[in-house]
Design a protein around this motif. Structure first.
Motif, PDB file in Angstrom:
ATOM      1  N   UNK A  93       0.840  -1.194   0.000  1.00 53.02           N
ATOM      2  CA  UNK A  93       0.000   0.000   0.000  1.00 53.02           C
ATOM      3  C   UNK A  93       0.878   1.248   0.000  1.00 53.02           C
ATOM      4  N   UNK A  94       0.265   2.416   0.143  1.00 54.62           N
ATOM      5  CA  UNK A  94       1.005   3.679   0.064  1.00 54.62           C
ATOM      6  C   UNK A  94       2.036   3.823   1.175  1.00 54.62           C
ATOM      7  N   UNK A  95       1.847   3.103   2.293  1.00 48.10           N
ATOM      8  CA  UNK A  95       2.802   3.137   3.399  1.00 48.10           C
ATOM      9  C   UNK A  95       3.838   2.021   3.294  1.00 48.10           C
ATOM     10  N   UNK A  96       3.838   1.318   2.145  1.00 49.26           N
ATOM     11  CA  UNK A  96       4.756   0.208   1.862  1.00 49.26           C
ATOM     12  C   UNK A  96       4.622  -0.914   2.894  1.00 49.26           C
ATOM     13  N   UNK A  97       3.371  -1.292   3.181  1.00 51.51           N
ATOM     14  CA  UNK A  97       3.096  -2.357   4.140  1.00 51.51           C
ATOM     15  C   UNK A  97       2.603  -3.609   3.412  1.00 51.51           C
ATOM     16  N   UNK A  98       2.972  -4.772   3.971  1.00 55.50           N
ATOM     17  CA  UNK A  98       2.540  -6.055   3.422  1.00 55.50           C
ATOM     18  C   UNK A  98       1.373  -6.595   4.253  1.00 55.50           C
ATOM     19  N   UNK A  99       1.185  -7.916   4.189  1.00 55.80           N
ATOM     20  CA  UNK A  99       0.165  -8.580   5.000  1.00 55.80           C
ATOM     21  C   UNK A  99      -1.235  -8.128   4.645  1.00 55.80           C
ATOM     22  N   UNK A 100      -1.996  -7.752   5.659  1.00 54.86           N
ATOM     23  CA  UNK A 100      -3.389  -7.356   5.462  1.00 54.86           C
ATOM     24  C   UNK A 100      -3.524  -6.060   4.664  1.00 54.86           C
ATOM     25  N   UNK A 101      -2.411  -5.338   4.503  1.00 47.32           N
ATOM     26  CA  UNK A 101      -2.464  -4.058   3.800  1.00 47.32           C
ATOM     27  C   UNK A 101      -2.191  -4.194   2.298  1.00 47.32           C
ATOM     28  N   UNK A 102      -1.891  -5.414   1.840  1.00 47.37           N
ATOM     29  CA  UNK A 102      -1.595  -5.622   0.423  1.00 47.37           C
ATOM     30  C   UNK A 102      -2.761  -5.169  -0.455  1.00 47.37           C
ATOM     31  N   UNK A 103      -2.426  -4.537  -1.569  1.00 44.31           N
ATOM     32  CA  UNK A 103      -3.420  -4.130  -2.562  1.00 44.31           C
ATOM     33  C   UNK A 103      -3.373  -5.148  -3.696  1.00 44.31           C
ATOM     34  N   UNK A 123      -4.843   2.771  -7.527  1.00 43.56           N
ATOM     35  CA  UNK A 123      -4.166   3.461  -8.632  1.00 43.56           C
ATOM     36  C   UNK A 123      -2.674   3.607  -8.347  1.00 43.56           C
ATOM     37  N   UNK A 124      -2.322   3.904  -7.085  1.00 45.64           N
ATOM     38  CA  UNK A 124      -0.908   4.027  -6.724  1.00 45.64           C
ATOM     39  C   UNK A 124      -0.206   2.676  -6.846  1.00 45.64           C
ATOM     40  N   UNK A 125      -0.857   1.612  -6.386  1.00 47.71           N
ATOM     41  CA  UNK A 125      -0.281   0.268  -6.500  1.00 47.71           C
ATOM     42  C   UNK A 125      -0.069  -0.097  -7.967  1.00 47.71           C
ATOM     43  N   UNK A 126      -1.033   0.251  -8.817  1.00 44.64           N
ATOM     44  CA  UNK A 126      -0.938  -0.019 -10.253  1.00 44.64           C
ATOM     45  C   UNK A 126       0.228   0.743 -10.876  1.00 44.64           C
ATOM     46  N   UNK A 127       0.442   1.996 -10.436  1.00 42.90           N
ATOM     47  CA  UNK A 127       1.518   2.822 -10.989  1.00 42.90           C
ATOM     48  C   UNK A 127       2.892   2.405 -10.468  1.00 42.90           C
ATOM     49  N   UNK A 128       2.944   1.817  -9.265  1.00 46.81           N
ATOM     50  CA  UNK A 128       4.221   1.435  -8.659  1.00 46.81           C
ATOM     51  C   UNK A 128       4.691   0.043  -9.072  1.00 46.81           C
ATOM     52  N   UNK A 129       3.759  -0.877  -9.274  1.00 44.20           N
ATOM     53  CA  UNK A 129       4.108  -2.297  -9.412  1.00 44.20           C
ATOM     54  C   UNK A 129       4.927  -2.562 -10.677  1.00 44.20           C
ATOM     55  N   UNK A 137      17.302  -9.285  -4.356  1.00 44.93           N
ATOM     56  CA  UNK A 137      16.701  -9.874  -3.158  1.00 44.93           C
ATOM     57  C   UNK A 137      15.265  -9.392  -3.058  1.00 44.93           C
ATOM     58  N   UNK A 138      14.369 -10.298  -2.701  1.00 49.58           N
ATOM     59  CA  UNK A 138      12.958  -9.936  -2.593  1.00 49.58           C
ATOM     60  C   UNK A 138      12.366 -10.529  -1.319  1.00 49.58           C
ATOM     61  N   UNK A 139      11.395  -9.808  -0.765  1.00 44.19           N
ATOM     62  CA  UNK A 139      10.684 -10.330   0.396  1.00 44.19           C
ATOM     63  C   UNK A 139       9.706 -11.413  -0.048  1.00 44.19           C
ATOM     64  N   UNK A 140       9.537 -12.433   0.786  1.00 43.15           N
ATOM     65  CA  UNK A 140       8.566 -13.485   0.490  1.00 43.15           C
ATOM     66  C   UNK A 140       7.165 -12.891   0.462  1.00 43.15           C
ATOM     67  N   UNK A 141       6.405 -13.206  -0.580  1.00 44.62           N
ATOM     68  CA  UNK A 141       5.025 -12.745  -0.655  1.00 44.62           C
ATOM     69  C   UNK A 141       4.138 -13.679   0.167  1.00 44.62           C
ATOM     70  N   UNK A 142       2.891 -13.286   0.314  1.00 46.80           N
ATOM     71  CA  UNK A 142       1.931 -14.121   1.043  1.00 46.80           C
ATOM     72  C   UNK A 142       1.789 -15.479   0.367  1.00 46.80           C
ATOM     73  N   UNK A 143       1.751 -15.475  -0.972  1.00 49.29           N
ATOM     74  CA  UNK A 143       1.628 -16.731  -1.725  1.00 49.29           C
ATOM     75  C   UNK A 143       2.869 -17.606  -1.542  1.00 49.29           C
ATOM     76  N   UNK A 144       4.059 -16.972  -1.499  1.00 47.10           N
ATOM     77  CA  UNK A 144       5.299 -17.728  -1.302  1.00 47.10           C
ATOM     78  C   UNK A 144       5.282 -18.460   0.039  1.00 47.10           C
ATOM     79  N   UNK A 145       4.886 -17.736   1.084  1.00 50.65           N
ATOM     80  CA  UNK A 145       4.868 -18.323   2.432  1.00 50.65           C
ATOM     81  C   UNK A 145       3.897 -19.494   2.488  1.00 50.65           C
ATOM     82  N   UNK A 146       2.734 -19.320   1.828  1.00 47.83           N
ATOM     83  CA  UNK A 146       1.725 -20.388   1.819  1.00 47.83           C
ATOM     84  C   UNK A 146       2.241 -21.620   1.073  1.00 47.83           C
ATOM     85  N   UNK A 147       2.934 -21.396  -0.059  1.00 50.00           N
ATOM     86  CA  UNK A 147       3.419 -22.522  -0.862  1.00 50.00           C
ATOM     87  C   UNK A 147       4.547 -23.277  -0.165  1.00 50.00           C
TER      88      UNK A 147
END
Length: 689
Positions: A348-358, A372-378, A642-652
């Motif tokens: 999100x705009x505060x660069x938070x993961x977890x429940x704040x993921x867009x 819109x910000x997530x779309x422009x940043x990703x 280097x990348x942080x593990x995503x929610x999907x990565x942790x689940x897999x």
């Protein structure tokens, strides 16, 4: 005598009516004075009409006073009609003054004349001694030189200062242990974290000292004095922060650069988004080539001059935009409609993961501000990476422009205006911004006639990927090498829009009824241009290999001989690192082995060392271990990230009790030969706070 008669008549009039007449006359006069001041501030906007309005109002004031006296002395009942008109006119003037002043003050606040700069003394986390401290040599750099000089005195810092021309060399030396600390802006994480070597800079470093000062905005430099009623250029620069508004002299990473030309005569704009990894000469670094985003470390003037040198077109104005401001602006517009090409998740705009993921699904949809910000940043999961992100940013800008015509109330207008002013900084003066009135009027009139012809011409800089050795990084780094013809086509389109060149007449046109028409994107063509050549590795090869390579190249070589356990005739050293641009080499040195009779590999007392040519297993190890290994790679010809593990990565992975900053996944299997690797990514766990 006449004055005496007038005063006698005045004394005989009703006290209440006299008092009310004077109070209303004074109110009207004061309201007109404030309205006059407000109208005079609107420099360049309908000057003739403004003068006529003011003359009519002052004439009306004179007639009002004269006619009011006549009615007061003769027809007292009719004077109430005059009072009623005054009670209508004066509030109208007050309201008009309020909105004019409100608009002017918002616009006047766009140009930040004074800002707060914060400089920090930064070191690696484990450092305890600060004997050598890096400092930028430019005496005009607030966070790299001016504030550090004061910090040294106030904090009684004793270390020896080491001068640097650029930040990349300085931070690289700090990571390599050549200096113990460095002075840099407090936004250092934003500045450097996009580079692979410094991806974990927040975890790797600590702030030793910090100082904040309010100084004159060094970016507030005028490049042009012309009004915006003629074709102009403006450079948009993204400031990536987690807060709303631009209230401090925040450094930016130069990842988002967009050059726009606008022609108010035709209402046509060309948009040229410059990929962040584009390899160009940097104006403030003695025109040495580097990624264009590194020009941001030299400030706005360096970015402007670098882009001017790249395109050959003078940039009239700049505008720094806080990305986070997109959230409020899009929400103020009621959302924007875009076609999302893939399903993805982003911070999100505060660069938070977890429940704040867009998370967004594929398809045409209306996005709110956060989306819109997530779309422009990703960019990480996009097939074309940063190039596709640039296109997405253009799509958001275009969608916002389309939504502007749907503004329905004056308060909506002011909310948008305030959000825009709060999140931008520019060298446009208030009169220059006000001169956009003419453009806005044309757009409004054409819109009312359903004849709005506001067009945006998109561009796309094509080129090729090249991972090469850059001396300031002391490692192989990914770069984007643009095709010169693609840039020339884009520049020509911008010159035509600026009325600096005449458009070419297209004499033939073909189409297919079965295919949907789509506008041409300037520059988006494959150009058959030769690619830039890199120095190969001759280590382990022979003199014959070097001579064969030199046959088609005008480069001198000097051969040296050195005793070593390697076979005689085998190359053991070369003066230029593999991956260096060949065009930068005039002469190089090759060191050839002369066998010294020893062979450590057959000595039973020599312990066996791990094969340094094979990729280690990093799963279960800490990021610090990985970074130490990465820093030992001097000749690796592949990209590392280097990348942080995503929610999907942790689940897999199906793991629990994950340890922070620990690696749980790597993109290339252990034991792979390093020469066979083109890209390596390791995934680590970062705790969401």
């Amino acid at each position: 005598m006449k004055i005496k008669n007038f005063l006698n008549k005045w004394k005989k009039q009703n006290f209440f009516l006299k008092t009310l007449f004077l109070l209303l006359l004074i109110w009207y006069f004061i309201s007109l004075l404030f309205f006059t001041r407000s109208m005079m501030s609107l420099t360049g906007i309908e000057t003739t009409i403004r003068v006529i309005i003011l003359l009519v109002l002052f004439l009306h004031l004179f007639i009002y006073g004269l006619y009011g006296l006549v009615l007061l002395f003769t027809k007292k009942k009719r004077i109430w009609v005059l009072f009623l008109l005054t009670l209508i006119y004066s509030p109208i003037l007050n309201i008009a003054s309020y909105y004019i002043d409100r608009t002017y003050n918002i616009i006047d606040g766009v140009q930040k004349k004074y800002v707060e700069y914060t400089s920090v003394m930064l070191s690696l986390k484990d450092s305890t001694k600060y004997d050598k401290i890096g400092i930028i040599t430019s005496e005009e750099d607030p966070t790299g030189y001016i504030i550090p000089k004061e910090m040294i005195k106030s904090e009684n810092i004793k270390g020896t200062l080491v001068d640097y021309d650029d930040y990349i060399s300085m931070i690289t030396d700090m990571y390599d242990g050549k200096i113990d600390a460095m002075f840099v802006a407090d936004s250092y994480a934003t500045m450097f974290s996009s580079y692979e070597k410094f991806a974990n800079i927040e975890a790797d470093t600590k702030v030793v000292h910090s100082m904040t000062k309010k100084l004159e905005n060094v970016d507030n430099v005028s490049y042009s004095t012309k009004k915006l009623d003629s074709p102009f250029t403006i450079l948009l620069m993204g400031v990536d922060s987690t807060g709303d508004g631009i209230t401090s002299g925040a450094s930016f990473n130069g990842d988002s650069l967009m050059m726009i030309t606008f022609n108010p005569h035709t209402l046509n704009a060309t948009v040229f988004s410059i990929p962040r990894d584009t390899y160009v000469p940097i104006a403030c670094n003695q025109n040495r080539e580097n990624k264009i985003n590194s020009s941001a470390y030299g400030g706005t003037s360096c970015v402007v001059k670098t882009v001017e040198n790249l395109t050959g077109i003078k940039i009239d104005y700049y505008m720094k935009i806080n990305f986070t401001g997109v959230v409020n602006l899009v929400d103020d517009l009621g959302g924007v409609t875009v076609d999302v090409p893939i399903k993805f998740c982003e911070q999100d705009s505060q660069r938070r993961f977890g429940e704040y993921l867009i998370c967004l699904d594929k398809g045409v949809q209306k996005l709110n501000g956060e989306q819109a910000l997530a779309f422009a940043r990703h960019r990480h999961s996009l097939p074309l990476g940063d190039f596709q992100r640039v296109q997405h940013q253009q799509m958001v800008v275009e969608a916002m422009i389309k939504e502007i015509k749907n503004i329905k109330s004056i308060e909506d207008f002011y909310k948008i205006l305030e959000d825009v002013a709060n999140n931008i900084d520019t060298n446009l003066s208030t009169p220059q911004i006000l001169s956009l009135y003419g453009v806005g009027k044309d757009i409004l009139l054409n819109s009312l006639k359903n004849d709005l012809n506001l067009s945006i011409q998109k561009t796309y800089l094509t080129g090729y990927d090249l991972t090469m050795y850059i001396p300031s990084y002391r490692s192989n780094v990914y770069t984007f090498q643009y095709y010169k013809q693609s840039l020339e086509d884009i520049v020509e389109a911008m010159k035509v829009n600026l009325e600096l060149s005449k458009p070419k007449v297209i004499k033939t046109f073909s189409f297919d009824f079965n295919e949907e028409y789509s506008p041409q994107v300037v520059g988006k063509t494959y150009y058959n241009e030769p690619r830039r050549e890199l120095m190969p590795s001759f280590i382990g090869k022979t003199k014959i290999d070097v001579e064969n390579w030199l046959m088609t190249r005008e480069i001198e070589v000097e051969y040296l001989e050195e005793s070593s356990p390697n076979p005689t005739g085998q190359i053991i050293k070369q003066s230029f690192v593999p991956g260096t641009l060949v065009e930068a080499i005039n002469k190089f040195t090759i060191t050839i082995s002369k066998y010294d009779g020893s062979n450590p590999s057959t000595d039973p007392n020599t312990p066996e060392e791990p094969n340094s040519d094979l990729l280690p297993d990093f799963v279960g190890k800490k990021l610090t271990d990985f970074n130490k290994w990465k820093n030992t790679l001097k000749n690796a010809n592949f990209t590392i990230d280097t990348k942080e593990l995503s929610v999907d990565d942790i689940a897999s992975l199906g793991l629990s009790d994950l340890e922070e900053d620990t690696i749980y996944k790597q993109s290339v299997p252990k034991g792979t030969n390093l020469e066979e690797i083109s890209s390596l990514i390791v995934y680590y766990y970062k705790k969401v706070e």
